[in-house]
Write a protein that holds these residues in place. Structure first.
Motif, PDB file in Angstrom:
ATOM      1  N   LYS A  11     -10.331  -5.409 -33.414  1.00  7.78           N
ATOM      2  CA  LYS A  11     -11.366  -5.385 -32.467  1.00  7.78           C
ATOM      3  C   LYS A  11     -11.553  -6.578 -31.627  1.00  7.78           C
ATOM      4  O   LYS A  11     -11.339  -7.671 -32.147  1.00  7.78           O
ATOM      5  CB  LYS A  11     -12.580  -4.733 -32.867  1.00  7.78           C
ATOM      6  N   PRO A  12     -12.063  -6.726 -30.504  1.00 12.70           N
ATOM      7  CA  PRO A  12     -12.236  -7.867 -29.787  1.00 12.70           C
ATOM      8  C   PRO A  12     -13.337  -9.024 -30.374  1.00 12.70           C
ATOM      9  O   PRO A  12     -13.212 -10.087 -30.264  1.00 12.70           O
ATOM     10  CB  PRO A  12     -13.177  -7.483 -28.271  1.00 12.70           C
ATOM     11  N   VAL A  21     -14.916 -18.289 -30.411  1.00 10.61           N
ATOM     12  CA  VAL A  21     -15.516 -18.171 -29.102  1.00 10.61           C
ATOM     13  C   VAL A  21     -16.806 -17.146 -29.190  1.00 10.61           C
ATOM     14  O   VAL A  21     -16.703 -16.134 -30.053  1.00 10.61           O
ATOM     15  CB  VAL A  21     -15.058 -17.934 -27.881  1.00 10.61           C
ATOM     16  N   TYR A  22     -17.925 -17.095 -28.101  1.00  8.79           N
ATOM     17  CA  TYR A  22     -19.059 -15.970 -28.379  1.00  8.79           C
ATOM     18  C   TYR A  22     -18.114 -14.930 -27.538  1.00  8.79           C
ATOM     19  O   TYR A  22     -17.965 -14.879 -26.483  1.00  8.79           O
ATOM     20  CB  TYR A  22     -20.071 -16.947 -27.719  1.00  8.79           C
ATOM     21  N   LEU A  23     -18.203 -13.689 -28.340  1.00  9.78           N
ATOM     22  CA  LEU A  23     -17.722 -12.546 -27.504  1.00  9.78           C
ATOM     23  C   LEU A  23     -18.373 -12.234 -26.197  1.00  9.78           C
ATOM     24  O   LEU A  23     -17.696 -11.894 -25.289  1.00  9.78           O
ATOM     25  CB  LEU A  23     -17.828 -11.356 -28.459  1.00  9.78           C
ATOM     26  N   GLU A  24     -19.729 -12.260 -26.413  1.00 13.78           N
ATOM     27  CA  GLU A  24     -20.265 -11.839 -24.763  1.00 13.78           C
ATOM     28  C   GLU A  24     -20.048 -12.712 -23.657  1.00 13.78           C
ATOM     29  O   GLU A  24     -20.264 -12.287 -22.517  1.00 13.78           O
ATOM     30  CB  GLU A  24     -21.814 -11.858 -25.059  1.00 13.78           C
ATOM     31  N   ALA A  25     -19.425 -13.747 -23.983  1.00 15.63           N
ATOM     32  CA  ALA A  25     -19.113 -14.963 -22.889  1.00 15.63           C
ATOM     33  C   ALA A  25     -17.666 -14.946 -22.311  1.00 15.63           C
ATOM     34  O   ALA A  25     -17.211 -15.505 -21.410  1.00 15.63           O
ATOM     35  CB  ALA A  25     -19.407 -16.474 -23.371  1.00 15.63           C
ATOM     36  N   THR A  26     -16.857 -13.747 -23.382  1.00 15.09           N
ATOM     37  CA  THR A  26     -15.421 -13.685 -22.787  1.00 15.09           C
ATOM     38  C   THR A  26     -15.382 -12.698 -21.598  1.00 15.09           C
ATOM     39  O   THR A  26     -16.354 -11.944 -21.349  1.00 15.09           O
ATOM     40  CB  THR A  26     -14.757 -13.015 -23.891  1.00 15.09           C
ATOM     41  N   GLU A  32     -13.404  -5.340 -23.500  1.00  9.69           N
ATOM     42  CA  GLU A  32     -13.232  -3.760 -23.545  1.00  9.69           C
ATOM     43  C   GLU A  32     -11.832  -3.227 -23.955  1.00  9.69           C
ATOM     44  O   GLU A  32     -11.665  -1.891 -24.227  1.00  9.69           O
ATOM     45  CB  GLU A  32     -13.419  -3.423 -22.040  1.00  9.69           C
ATOM     46  N   GLY A  33     -10.958  -4.233 -24.557  1.00  8.57           N
ATOM     47  CA  GLY A  33      -9.788  -3.753 -25.071  1.00  8.57           C
ATOM     48  C   GLY A  33      -9.561  -3.803 -26.420  1.00  8.57           C
ATOM     49  O   GLY A  33     -10.500  -4.221 -27.259  1.00  8.57           O
ATOM     50  N   VAL A  34      -8.402  -3.854 -27.071  1.00 11.18           N
ATOM     51  CA  VAL A  34      -7.969  -4.456 -28.441  1.00 11.18           C
ATOM     52  C   VAL A  34      -7.181  -5.419 -28.133  1.00 11.18           C
ATOM     53  O   VAL A  34      -6.387  -5.624 -27.305  1.00 11.18           O
ATOM     54  CB  VAL A  34      -7.273  -3.139 -29.121  1.00 11.18           C
ATOM     55  N   VAL A  35      -6.929  -6.446 -29.292  1.00 14.68           N
ATOM     56  CA  VAL A  35      -6.098  -7.380 -29.305  1.00 14.68           C
ATOM     57  C   VAL A  35      -5.015  -7.479 -30.292  1.00 14.68           C
ATOM     58  O   VAL A  35      -5.284  -6.893 -31.586  1.00 14.68           O
ATOM     59  CB  VAL A  35      -6.777  -8.568 -29.482  1.00 14.68           C
ATOM     60  N   PRO A  59     -21.030 -20.771 -23.935  1.00 13.27           N
ATOM     61  CA  PRO A  59     -21.889 -20.624 -25.062  1.00 13.27           C
ATOM     62  C   PRO A  59     -21.088 -20.378 -26.222  1.00 13.27           C
ATOM     63  O   PRO A  59     -20.229 -19.776 -26.395  1.00 13.27           O
ATOM     64  CB  PRO A  59     -22.981 -19.680 -24.859  1.00 13.27           C
ATOM     65  N   HIS A  60     -21.700 -21.052 -27.608  1.00 13.23           N
ATOM     66  CA  HIS A  60     -20.575 -20.930 -28.738  1.00 13.23           C
ATOM     67  C   HIS A  60     -21.452 -20.283 -29.842  1.00 13.23           C
ATOM     68  O   HIS A  60     -22.763 -19.942 -29.732  1.00 13.23           O
ATOM     69  CB  HIS A  60     -20.805 -22.579 -29.313  1.00 13.23           C
ATOM     70  N   PRO A  61     -20.786 -19.415 -30.538  1.00 13.74           N
ATOM     71  CA  PRO A  61     -21.220 -18.566 -31.462  1.00 13.74           C
ATOM     72  C   PRO A  61     -22.073 -19.589 -32.561  1.00 13.74           C
ATOM     73  O   PRO A  61     -21.559 -20.479 -32.770  1.00 13.74           O
ATOM     74  CB  PRO A  61     -20.218 -17.913 -32.301  1.00 13.74           C
ATOM     75  N   ARG A  62     -22.958 -18.729 -33.306  1.00 15.51           N
ATOM     76  CA  ARG A  62     -23.579 -19.481 -34.371  1.00 15.51           C
ATOM     77  C   ARG A  62     -22.923 -20.328 -35.268  1.00 15.51           C
ATOM     78  O   ARG A  62     -23.420 -21.541 -35.595  1.00 15.51           O
ATOM     79  CB  ARG A  62     -24.743 -18.589 -35.243  1.00 15.51           C
ATOM     80  N   ALA A  63     -21.634 -19.684 -36.044  1.00 12.08           N
ATOM     81  CA  ALA A  63     -20.945 -20.639 -36.877  1.00 12.08           C
ATOM     82  C   ALA A  63     -20.437 -21.856 -36.274  1.00 12.08           C
ATOM     83  O   ALA A  63     -20.427 -22.956 -36.921  1.00 12.08           O
ATOM     84  CB  ALA A  63     -19.637 -19.906 -37.231  1.00 12.08           C
ATOM     85  N   VAL A  64     -20.157 -21.824 -34.833  1.00  8.06           N
ATOM     86  CA  VAL A  64     -19.680 -22.983 -34.067  1.00  8.06           C
ATOM     87  C   VAL A  64     -20.853 -23.998 -33.786  1.00  8.06           C
ATOM     88  O   VAL A  64     -20.663 -25.205 -34.154  1.00  8.06           O
ATOM     89  CB  VAL A  64     -18.828 -22.700 -32.872  1.00  8.06           C
ATOM     90  N   VAL A  65     -22.135 -23.534 -33.545  1.00  6.42           N
ATOM     91  CA  VAL A  65     -23.215 -24.373 -33.273  1.00  6.42           C
ATOM     92  C   VAL A  65     -23.807 -25.033 -34.717  1.00  6.42           C
ATOM     93  O   VAL A  65     -23.993 -26.138 -34.600  1.00  6.42           O
ATOM     94  CB  VAL A  65     -24.372 -23.473 -32.595  1.00  6.42           C
TER      95      VAL A  65
END
Length: 130
Positions: A11-12, A21-26, A32-35, A59-65
């Motif tokens: 899943k994405p 990376v933060y999914l919503e910023a991709t 919308e696809g699969v990887v 923006p960075h995901p919480r783990a990266v922040v």
């Protein structure tokens, strides 16, 4: 009889996590696809401009922040940081040095110190034949 190996996909959200990376910023086409595993490997070895930009600026995901600030994800939540942050926002927090950040960094340092102590103790007890 020949066996066909199926292409492993994810899943994405999983791919974004692996890419840090933060999914919503991709881009939409990524979300919308699969990887496939091959696509993920290609993104890691030769990242496109959008991925380089996200990794650099956020923006960075919480783990990266959390990692950039030297605290745990729980420490972020205790500090009231619940949203993804940009690199600029992270740098501003580092400059401001709010009380919660200093406290959480100290906590994280203690956790690391204790983990190292336990690892050393475990190694020593293994060497002595216990």
């Amino acid at each position: 009889m020949t066996q066909h190996q199926s292409t492993q996909t994810m899943k994405p959200a999983t791919a974004a996590k692996k890419l840090g990376v933060y999914l919503e910023a991709t881009p939409a086409e990524f979300r919308e696809g699969v990887v496939s595993r091959a696509e993920l490997n290609a993104l890691q070895s030769d990242p496109p401009q959008w991925l380089r930009d996200l990794r650099r600026d956020g923006p960075h995901p919480r783990a990266v922040v959390a990692a950039k600030l030297g605290v745990s994800i729980s420490g972020l939540a205790r500090g009231g940081v619940t949203e993804p942050l940009t690199t600029e926002q992270i740098e501003a927090l580092k400059q401001e040095r709010p009380e919660w950040l200093e406290r959480e960094r100290a906590t994280q340092a203690e956790v690391r110190k204790e983990a190292a102590r336990l690892k050393t103790r475990e190694r020593e007890s293994g060497e002595s034949g216990d």
